[in-house]
Design an enzyme around this catalytic site. Structure first.
Site, PDB file in Angstrom:
ATOM      1  CD  GLU A  29      -4.034   4.512   0.611  1.00 35.39           C
ATOM      2  OE1 GLU A  29      -3.080   3.779   0.970  1.00 35.39           O
ATOM      3  OE2 GLU A  29      -5.229   4.259   0.826  1.00 35.39           O
ATOM      4  CE1 TYR A  80      -4.346   0.287  -0.360  1.00 36.49           C
ATOM      5  CE2 TYR A  80      -4.323  -1.643   1.065  1.00 36.49           C
ATOM      6  CZ  TYR A  80      -4.991  -0.808   0.176  1.00 36.49           C
ATOM      7  OH  TYR A  80      -6.266  -1.068  -0.171  1.00 36.49           O
ATOM      8  CG  ASP A 101      -9.067   9.703 -23.876  1.00 37.76           C
ATOM      9  OD1 ASP A 101      -8.092   8.948 -24.051  1.00 37.76           O
ATOM     10  OD2 ASP A 101     -10.139   9.318 -23.380  1.00 37.76           O
ATOM     11  CE  LYS A 154      -8.094   1.383 -25.194  1.00 37.93           C
ATOM     12  NZ  LYS A 154      -8.264   2.235 -24.019  1.00 37.93           N
ATOM     13  CB  THR A 163      -5.509   3.060 -21.576  1.00 33.59           C
ATOM     14  OG1 THR A 163      -5.405   3.133 -22.994  1.00 33.59           O
ATOM     15  CG2 THR A 163      -6.944   3.299 -21.147  1.00 33.59           C
ATOM     16  NE  ARG A 198      -7.669  -3.931 -19.038  1.00 31.77           N
ATOM     17  CZ  ARG A 198      -8.369  -4.143 -20.151  1.00 31.77           C
ATOM     18  NH1 ARG A 198      -8.121  -5.186 -20.898  1.00 31.77           N
ATOM     19  NH2 ARG A 198      -9.322  -3.315 -20.497  1.00 31.77           N
TER      20      ARG A 198
HETATM   21  N1  DSN Z   1     -12.941  -0.034 -24.292  1.00 28.17           N
HETATM   22  C1  DSN Z   1     -12.029   0.796 -25.030  1.00 28.17           C
HETATM   23  C2  DSN Z   1     -12.062   0.510 -26.486  1.00 28.17           C
HETATM   24  O1  DSN Z   1     -12.260  -0.635 -26.839  1.00 28.17           O
HETATM   25  O2  DSN Z   1     -11.884   1.400 -27.289  1.00 28.17           O
HETATM   26  C3  DSN Z   1     -12.258   2.223 -24.762  1.00 28.17           C
HETATM   27  O3  DSN Z   1     -12.347   2.444 -23.416  1.00 28.17           O
END
Ligand code: DSN
Length: 423
Positions: A62, A60, A206, A235, A232, A241
């Protein structure tokens, strides 16, 4: 036996919980034997998986480095500082926060840092390729804020900057989002900046889908243009993740306070370590080559589909994804995606702009090349994918055809080992 080396099932898991061990083995096999075309998915490397599955999950912490609410942070502070330093180098950012649990919490932190409930916000409509958290009605961001969505032009399916400007002048948003989940074209961050300045809005970009491309200069960067940039990490960036936020120094305190204690408790330190590893991998020249190949493959797949009569929204792509309108094929997106899944080609059904059908049963498909490119696939495989997709869409209920293609897909995948996946 050494810590799970990926060549065998982890012996501890297999003996403690054979059911979960078997399911993970099954998912390994599925990810190995199928063509992964979900635009938001990828294959994290073995190194990223190892860091993410480490003892750092036990701790932990914080707070932020050297200002924590628990003792025992000698290692965690170094992990977080390393992740931040690498990301600063990679993206050229003044400030980075690596604690958001994923993209949606990162976006919520932006609202918390800059807005009050009831404020007006603007983002690309979900139906036009935006994200739920950019003000969609079913999201908390559409319920607690006055959301004014903008869209794409009917003539070329590009974001309609004239409409963005007109709506911004009429509604004077506090926050203007520039970001997408199903948009195949380059984003003009400078044009958004001009509009944000004209109306005094905070500009948030974003880049969840394109952060790998942005990190390597394959897509223009909003860093230094937008006030705040969210992403994120799993991707095109190919990490675990998680989420990350970049901002100018002047917004650092507001963003950090919004993430913790505003929205979250302890950061997921195992994920932070995975992000640090992914950032190190992304600093290698080979990652730039990979990102370039992602786009080359998406363009090649688009051309191969167009030559087979597919209606590729906006005529092609500048990035990692394609949006296909299946209306001219006489088959909605959902049954097409389900038939393709049976044939070993995994993607998602998706609304297309101005879609007359409902989101749960829309007209289109979204296709992405990040994962297949991570396996080293190139133009010949994109041609084969288009041939298989064409055959499936022409005969989606022909079970023997689907089984035959699934076999061919499996055989083809066998030549391209997926990073992180070993059976
Ligand atoms: N779930 C993601 C996507 O597939 O684009 C976006 O948050």
């Amino acid at each position: 036996m050494a810590f799970n080396d990926g060549k065998t099932k982890d012996p501890a898991l297999a003996s403690a919980d054979p059911e979960i061990a078997r399911l993970i083995e099954e998912e390994n096999r599925r990810e190995h034997e199928s063509m992964r075309l979900i635009a938001s998915e990828n294959y994290a490397s073995r190194a990223v998986l190892e860091a993410s599955g480490s003892c750092l999950t036990n701790k932990y912490s914080e707070g932020y480095a050297h200002k924590r609410y628990y003792e025992g942070q000698a290692v965690i502070d170094q992990v977080e500082e390393l992740a931040i330093a690498r990301l600063k180098t990679l993206f050229g950012a003044e400030h980075v926060n690596v604690q958001p649990y994923s993209g949606s919490p990162a976006n919520l932190a932006v609202y918390l840092a800059f807005c009050n409930a009831g404020d007006t916000v603007m983002g690309l409509a979900l139906a036009a390729g935006g994200h739920l958290t950019h003000g969609h009605t079913v999201s908390i961001t559409g319920k607690y804020f006055k959301s004014v969505p903008y869209g794409v032009r009917k003539s070329d399916y590009r974001i309609d900057m004239d409409q963005v400007r007109a709506l911004a002048k009429e509604h004077r948003p506090k926050l203007l989002w520039c970001g997408t989940t199903a948009y195949p074209r380059t984003l003009d961050f400078k044009a958004f900046r001009e509009i944000a300045d004209e109306v005094g809005a905070v500009l948030a970009a974003d880049i969840a889908h394109i952060s790998g491309l942005v990190a390597t200069g394959v897509h223009p960067s909003p860093i230094g243009i937008a006030d705040v940039v969210t992403s994120t990490t799993h991707k095109t960036f190919r990490g675990p993740r998680g989420g990350m936020i970049f901002c100018k120094k002047e917004h650092a305190a507001a963003i950090d306070k919004a993430v913790f204690p505003g929205l979250q408790g302890g950061p997921h330190n195992h994920t932070t370590a995975g992000i640090a590893v992914a950032a190190k991998e992304a600093l290698e020249p080979s990652f730039k080559t990979y990102c370039q190949e992602v786009v080359v493959n998406a363009k090649a797949l688009g051309e191969a589909l167009v030559s087979r009569g597919f209606d590729v929204v906006s005529g092609g792509t500048d990035n990692h994804l394609l949006l296909i309108d299946l209306t001219n094929k006489g088959l909605p997106g959902k049954p097409a995606a389900q038939a393709l899944d049976k044939a070993g080609i995994v993607l998602n059904y998706n609304a297309v702009p101005f879609d007359p059908r409902k989101p749960f049963d829309p007209s289109g498909l979204r296709i992405g090349t990040p994962a297949v490119t991570s396996r080293g696939m190139g133009r010949p495989e994109m041609e084969r994918l288009a041939t298989w997709m064409d055959a499936v869409v022409k005969a989606p209920t022909d079970e023997s055809l689907l089984a035959r293609i699934a076999g061919e897909v499996k055989e083809a995948c066998g030549h391209f080992p997926a990073p992180g996946i070993r059976l």
